[in-house]
Design a protein around this motif. Structure first.
Motif, PDB file in Angstrom:
ATOM      1  N   PRO A   1       0.863  -1.306  -0.157  1.00  0.00           N
ATOM      2  CA  PRO A   1       0.109   0.127   0.060  1.00  0.00           C
ATOM      3  C   PRO A   1       0.808   1.112  -0.078  1.00  0.00           C
ATOM      4  N   ALA A   2       0.347   2.266  -0.630  1.00  0.00           N
ATOM      5  CA  ALA A   2       1.007   3.722  -0.717  1.00  0.00           C
ATOM      6  C   ALA A   2       1.222   4.349   0.690  1.00  0.00           C
ATOM      7  N   GLU A   3       2.159   4.992   1.070  1.00  0.00           N
ATOM      8  CA  GLU A   3       2.300   5.625   2.282  1.00  0.00           C
ATOM      9  C   GLU A   3       1.582   7.057   2.076  1.00  0.00           C
ATOM     10  N   LEU A   4       0.467   7.255   2.368  1.00  0.00           N
ATOM     11  CA  LEU A   4      -0.510   8.415   2.050  1.00  0.00           C
ATOM     12  C   LEU A   4      -0.107   9.545   3.094  1.00  0.00           C
ATOM     13  N   ALA A   5      -0.455  10.839   2.908  1.00  0.00           N
ATOM     14  CA  ALA A   5      -0.258  11.902   3.574  1.00  0.00           C
ATOM     15  C   ALA A   5      -0.671  11.807   5.194  1.00  0.00           C
ATOM     16  N   ILE A   6      -1.636  10.920   5.410  1.00  0.00           N
ATOM     17  CA  ILE A   6      -2.532  10.881   6.594  1.00  0.00           C
ATOM     18  C   ILE A   6      -1.663  10.112   7.454  1.00  0.00           C
ATOM     19  N   LEU A   7      -0.616   9.027   6.736  1.00  0.00           N
ATOM     20  CA  LEU A   7       0.170   8.434   7.569  1.00  0.00           C
ATOM     21  C   LEU A   7       1.207   9.216   8.417  1.00  0.00           C
ATOM     22  N   GLY A   8       1.855  10.032   7.444  1.00  0.00           N
ATOM     23  CA  GLY A   8       2.964  11.059   8.151  1.00  0.00           C
ATOM     24  C   GLY A   8       2.119  12.011   9.405  1.00  0.00           C
ATOM     25  N   ASP A   9       0.952  12.257   9.097  1.00  0.00           N
ATOM     26  CA  ASP A   9       0.273  13.148   9.774  1.00  0.00           C
ATOM     27  C   ASP A   9      -0.183  12.459  11.407  1.00  0.00           C
ATOM     28  N   ALA A  10      -0.427  11.249  11.148  1.00  0.00           N
ATOM     29  CA  ALA A  10      -0.575  10.275  12.591  1.00  0.00           C
ATOM     30  C   ALA A  10       0.726   9.949  13.299  1.00  0.00           C
ATOM     31  N   LYS A  11       1.748  10.048  12.422  1.00  0.00           N
ATOM     32  CA  LYS A  11       3.007   9.488  12.977  1.00  0.00           C
ATOM     33  C   LYS A  11       3.482  10.984  13.754  1.00  0.00           C
ATOM     34  N   SER A  12       3.279  12.032  13.277  1.00  0.00           N
ATOM     35  CA  SER A  12       3.464  13.451  14.073  1.00  0.00           C
ATOM     36  C   SER A  12       2.643  13.663  15.139  1.00  0.00           C
ATOM     37  N   TYR A  13       1.468  13.305  15.049  1.00  0.00           N
ATOM     38  CA  TYR A  13       0.612  13.309  16.398  1.00  0.00           C
ATOM     39  C   TYR A  13       1.027  12.367  17.314  1.00  0.00           C
ATOM     40  N   ILE A  14       1.362  11.130  17.077  1.00  0.00           N
ATOM     41  CA  ILE A  14       1.750  10.219  17.876  1.00  0.00           C
ATOM     42  C   ILE A  14       2.954  10.745  18.710  1.00  0.00           C
ATOM     43  N   ASN A  15       3.785  10.928  17.886  1.00  0.00           N
ATOM     44  CA  ASN A  15       5.100  11.513  18.415  1.00  0.00           C
ATOM     45  C   ASN A  15       5.101  12.884  19.270  1.00  0.00           C
TER      46      ASN A  15
ATOM     47  N   PRO B   1      -9.596  12.370  17.611  1.00  0.00           N
ATOM     48  CA  PRO B   1      -9.495  11.199  16.513  1.00  0.00           C
ATOM     49  C   PRO B   1      -8.918  11.569  15.607  1.00  0.00           C
ATOM     50  N   CYS B   2      -8.065  10.751  14.768  1.00  0.00           N
ATOM     51  CA  CYS B   2      -7.239  10.863  13.485  1.00  0.00           C
ATOM     52  C   CYS B   2      -8.522  10.464  12.609  1.00  0.00           C
ATOM     53  N   ARG B   3      -8.749  11.305  11.607  1.00  0.00           N
ATOM     54  CA  ARG B   3      -9.667  10.858  10.561  1.00  0.00           C
ATOM     55  C   ARG B   3      -9.225  10.663   9.281  1.00  0.00           C
ATOM     56  N   VAL B   4      -9.493   9.620   8.615  1.00  0.00           N
ATOM     57  CA  VAL B   4      -8.750   9.262   7.269  1.00  0.00           C
ATOM     58  C   VAL B   4     -10.222   9.527   6.389  1.00  0.00           C
ATOM     59  N   SER B   5     -10.113  10.388   5.339  1.00  0.00           N
ATOM     60  CA  SER B   5     -11.121  10.644   4.331  1.00  0.00           C
ATOM     61  C   SER B   5     -10.468  10.834   3.039  1.00  0.00           C
ATOM     62  N   GLU B   6     -10.583  11.985   2.461  1.00  0.00           N
ATOM     63  CA  GLU B   6     -10.116  12.239   1.052  1.00  0.00           C
ATOM     64  C   GLU B   6      -8.504  12.175   0.902  1.00  0.00           C
ATOM     65  N   PHE B   7      -8.088  11.567  -0.194  1.00  0.00           N
ATOM     66  CA  PHE B   7      -6.658  11.681  -0.527  1.00  0.00           C
ATOM     67  C   PHE B   7      -6.185  12.879  -1.249  1.00  0.00           C
ATOM     68  N   THR B   8      -4.944  13.319  -1.372  1.00  0.00           N
ATOM     69  CA  THR B   8      -4.536  14.388  -2.058  1.00  0.00           C
ATOM     70  C   THR B   8      -4.090  14.028  -3.468  1.00  0.00           C
ATOM     71  N   HIS B   9      -3.778  14.984  -4.380  1.00  0.00           N
ATOM     72  CA  HIS B   9      -3.248  14.620  -5.525  1.00  0.00           C
ATOM     73  C   HIS B   9      -1.969  13.962  -5.529  1.00  0.00           C
ATOM     74  N   ASP B  10      -1.085  14.311  -4.549  1.00  0.00           N
ATOM     75  CA  ASP B  10       0.074  13.652  -4.240  1.00  0.00           C
ATOM     76  C   ASP B  10      -0.052  12.340  -3.539  1.00  0.00           C
ATOM     77  N   ASP B  11      -0.997  12.035  -2.922  1.00  0.00           N
ATOM     78  CA  ASP B  11      -1.220  10.679  -2.700  1.00  0.00           C
ATOM     79  C   ASP B  11      -1.638   9.882  -3.938  1.00  0.00           C
ATOM     80  N   ALA B  12      -2.476  10.547  -4.811  1.00  0.00           N
ATOM     81  CA  ALA B  12      -2.724   9.820  -5.972  1.00  0.00           C
ATOM     82  C   ALA B  12      -1.542   9.385  -6.760  1.00  0.00           C
ATOM     83  N   SER B  13      -0.591  10.321  -6.857  1.00  0.00           N
ATOM     84  CA  SER B  13       0.631   9.876  -7.461  1.00  0.00           C
ATOM     85  C   SER B  13       1.256   8.522  -6.891  1.00  0.00           C
TER      86      SER B  13
END
Length: 818
Positions: free
Chosen positions: A328-342, A459-471
């Motif tokens: 699976p691609a590593e989407l922007a939400i993954l980076g956001d969630a890591k930052s939040y947890i850290n 909560p960490c919310r997973v919804s729409e992905f970005t154009h960068d995510d699409a790439s």
């Protein structure tokens, strides 16, 4: 013997199936050697006054029954009850086993196991309810398929007519034995290949030819070339030998004994990472549903070939091999969630919900976070496949035995574990554990956020992905998915296609973009391509279970198939329906819960769904009542979910006939199960069948008077009272309800309807209709005082506030607003 048998024993995979020859050397209560089949046949013939000409035991037994009547039972008890075990049985009983089937009725092995085995012995005959396997081998199931000499009054299975009746009655352990034959290697030993019951089973297995995942074995003194060739058809390997030789071989290769914990550690290597406990067996039991996330536990096996299109890009949930290989691609939400947890490190004791619509990628994100943090020495990471027996003790022990300064415990279904999460957070016993859980936002809003109010992080919310995510997604699709259609487009067109499709969910976007068809068309095409009615029914069974977000355990599926008259096993359907259903070590599932729900809602005929549900529930009826106390927590959650009246109303499209008949046809199967009768009664209430509902809810109370059953009964009593045409009957029913609800008021803590709410509103209605408005308003005033105090103490519970305002307004104005 061979290494295949040895390795299967060491790993706790081998199942024993013992024939008459295994009891050779046992002695009867009179001190004589127990009779083998030929000797017993002669004895019965003589006792019945019949001339014996070498007929087989099953034929002689049937004839002797006619002549001897109850005297036949006494002969068998004298011969096979209170048997002294043979030396071979004494040795065999010192080793731990996954399960033992036997067609012998003597109790020699029973006594040897009770005396020598480190396992707790649970004995069954074929018609007994099934019990779940003990994952850590602390319990041994001894299944006596022909019956047992100490339970002759429950029936024996010797004659052809008895075999036929047993087959027709779908005895639970016959179905389980057939499923075991497919799932596990079985060692048949002590049989001459001509025993009727073994023939019966071989014929039963004929439908399963070529479907078992491995080889089974038969040890016998000799066999003809034709017999050996016949066995190969069923993947049974013939080994020349005797039971005594097998037992001696055990000692030579395994020493004097094999403990349950030896098997547990071999079958679950990760336990070795968690065994620093003074009581290893009790400790092991805490980790029944725990998967440690390490390179060795999740980063090795990969069933899919390097060049195959990954199931993840066909719409299935990711496997751990997908996560570890970066499928699976590593989407922007993954980076956001890591930052939040850290940002909250070092953790103390927190709960982080991951929320979003179905198919948005919540599970993928959860697993990616687990894998990321497992790579750091600062974290120990664990994934819960199901709710442990003791949620608090499991998490406390995980934290205590983890050398890392911080711990992550992940759950993929908050709803199933919400109470456990609440209790462990409130206990204050965790100091360095972050619990992360995923859930559909709609489900979270209905229950989770109320139960866990004040106990969770933002909560960490997973919804729409970005154009960068699409790439990023397209890069992965090119490597691991179907690229035929997208490969013909320009990069800009691919981005546009993916983003446009993603107005639904990520899962749907991936499927539609790669196949170029609408999600609905894909599902309908999949289903219409199935030509076999049995395969459609199998898919309906799997879809119903997948919709409940649980992977269907293979033994449960096999029993469900058996109940609807299909002898073929689940694993063969998985192969035939590849791409539609998927099997992992945990069980079988349809592509995704969204896929399953669309099948149920829009594609599968409700009558097929009803038949599928009937099969699943009948499979649960093989357990002792109450079912929820005799199955694993995950299966208990599945049972509660499928038998639920709202669920049946929903998936059967509100059909009264299909819904009520589903319950009605199972009345005898579940006559001692309180939850069944509770849901049956509530279903009748849904269809305004007030008298029938009250009748069934009284049965539920008698079967298992748990608080929620009593609450439902009291609600029905008040409803029946309100609808009654008799003042005396109405007041009597309302008083009965009042007594129940007042007793429950301090017992049930609810985010739905408190007992005091049910009582206040229902009782006031009854008095208003059957006595007078004046007295009803006076009663409403008393209740509103209680509700007002309770509402102020629990401001988060809207239902209390609404009830207070209703009763207050009625007391003041005489207007009831329901």
């Amino acid at each position: 013997m061979n290494n295949g048998i040895l390795e299967a024993i060491k790993k706790g995979e081998l199942i024993l199936f013992l024939g008459a020859g295994a009891s050779f050397g046992c002695t009867s209560s009179s001190g004589k050697a127990t009779k083998m089949p030929v000797e017993l046949a002669k004895t019965l013939a003589v006792a019945a006054g019949l001339e014996y000409h070498g007929e087989t035991l099953d034929v002689v037994y049937e004839a002797a029954q006619e002549k001897l009547g109850v005297r036949l039972n006494r002969i068998l008890e004298d011969e096979y009850r209170h048997t002294k075990p043979s030396r071979d049985y004494e040795i065999l009983s010192k080793y731990s086993w996954k399960r033992i089937y036997t067609i012998n009725i003597d109790d020699g092995l029973d006594h040897a196991l009770i005396r020598n085995s480190e396992q707790n012995i649970s004995k069954f005959i074929a018609s007994d309810p099934v019990e779940i396997e003990s994952r850590f081998f602390e319990k041994l199931q001894l299944v006596k398929l022909n019956g047992s000499a100490d339970q002759i009054n429950r029936g024996l299975i010797f004659s052809p007519s008895e075999y036929a009746r047993a087959a027709e009655s779908h005895n639970p352990w016959y179905s389980t034995c057939a499923s075991d034959f497919v799932r596990s290697p079985i060692l048949f030993i002590g049989t001459q290949l001509n025993e009727p019951l073994l023939k019966f089973h071989i014929e039963r297995y004929q439908a399963l030819s070529g479907e078992s995942p491995g080889v089974s074995y038969l040890i016998a003194k000799d066999a003809t070339p034709i017999q050996i060739q016949s066995l190969k058809k069923y993947k049974i390997e013939f080994i020349k030998g005797t039971f005594s030789e097998f037992v001696s071989w055990l000692k030579d290769n395994l020493g004097e004994s094999l403990s349950p914990m030896d098997l547990a550690y071999a079958s679950m290597p990760q336990l070795r990472e968690l065994k620093s406990s003074r009581d290893p067996e009790k400790f092991a039991g805490l980790f029944d549903a725990v998967l440690p996330i390490t390179k060795t536990s999740v980063g090795v096996n990969d069933a899919e070939g390097a060049n195959a299109i990954r199931d993840f890009y066909k719409g299935f949930k990711p496997g751990w091999s997908d996560i570890t290989k970066g499928v699976p691609a590593e989407l922007a939400i993954l980076g956001d969630a890591k930052s939040y947890i850290n940002s909250i490190c070092p953790v103390k004791s927190h709960f982080l919900p991951i929320l979003g619509p179905a198919g948005a990628g919540k599970t993928t994100l959860l697993m990616q976070l687990c894998w990321y943090y497992s790579q750091s020495s600062d974290w120990s990471v664990y994934f819960l496949d199901a709710e442990p027996v003791s949620f608090i003790e499991t998490l406390v022990e995980l934290e205590r035995t983890s050398a890392s300064p911080m711990v992550v415990v992940a759950v993929d279904n908050i709803e199933l574990m919400v109470e456990g999460i609440k209790h462990v957070l409130e206990s204050g016993r965790l100091t360095k554990t972050l619990i992360i859980g995923s859930e559909r936002e709609s489900t979270w809003n209905k229950r989770g956020r109320h139960v866990l109010a004040g106990l969770h992080l933002t909560p960490c919310r997973v919804s729409e992905f970005t154009h960068d995510d699409a790439s990023k997604i397209l890069e992965k699709l090119k490597l691991y998915g179907s690229w035929t259609r997208l490969g013909k487009m320009s990069h800009a067109e691919r981005i546009s296609e993916l983003v446009r499709r993603a107005r639904k969910q990520l899962l749907i976007a991936l499927m539609e973009a790669t196949l170029g068809r609408g999600f609905e068309q894909i599902i309908e095409s999949d289903y219409n391509g199935i030509t076999s009615s049995d395969e459609k029914l199998f898919l309906a069974i799997v879809a119903v279970i997948t919709d409940r977000r649980i992977e269907a355990p293979v033994p449960l599926l096999d029993r469900a198939l058996d109940k609807v008259g299909i002898l073929r096993r689940a694993v063969s359907y998985v192969d035939d329906l590849a791409g539609i259903v998927h099997m992992t070590s945990a069980g079988v599932s349809a592509r995704h819960p969204i896929y399953a729900r669309y099948l149920i809602d829009r594609v599968i005929d409700p009558s097929i769904t009803a038949k599928a549900i009937n099969g699943i529930l009948q499979a649960f009826s093989d357990y002792r009542a109450p079912v929820i106390q005799n199955v694993s927590k995950s299966e208990a959650a599945l049972y509660k979910s499928i038998i639920n009246h709202r669920f049946l109303f929903d998936v059967l499209k509100g059909s009264e006939a299909l819904t009520i008949n589903t319950y009605k046809n199972l009345e005898k199967k579940f006559e001692s199960d309180g939850l069944f009768w509770l849901q049956y009664g509530l279903s009748l209430r849904d269809f305004q069948r007030t008298d029938d509902a009250l009748d069934k809810l009284r049965i539920a109370r008698d079967a298992y008077p748990m608080p929620h059953t009593l609450h439902a009964l009291a609600q029905q009593l008040l409803k029946s009272a309100e609808e009654s045409s008799s003042r005396a009957v109405a007041l009597a029913l309302s008083e009965e309800a009042k007594e129940i609800l007042e007793g429950l008021d301090d017992v049930i803590s609810s985010d739905d309807t408190y007992p005091i709410v049910t009582l206040a509103e229902g009782h006031t209605k009854v008095i208003s209709k059957h006595v007078s408005e004046l007295e009803a308003r006076s009663l409403a005033n008393k209740y509103s005082l209680v509700l007002g105090i309770r509402s102020k103490a629990n401001p988060q519970h809207e239902r209390l506030r609404i009830a207070y305002e209703r009763l207050f307004n009625f007391a003041a104005t005489g207007i009831i607003n329901y």
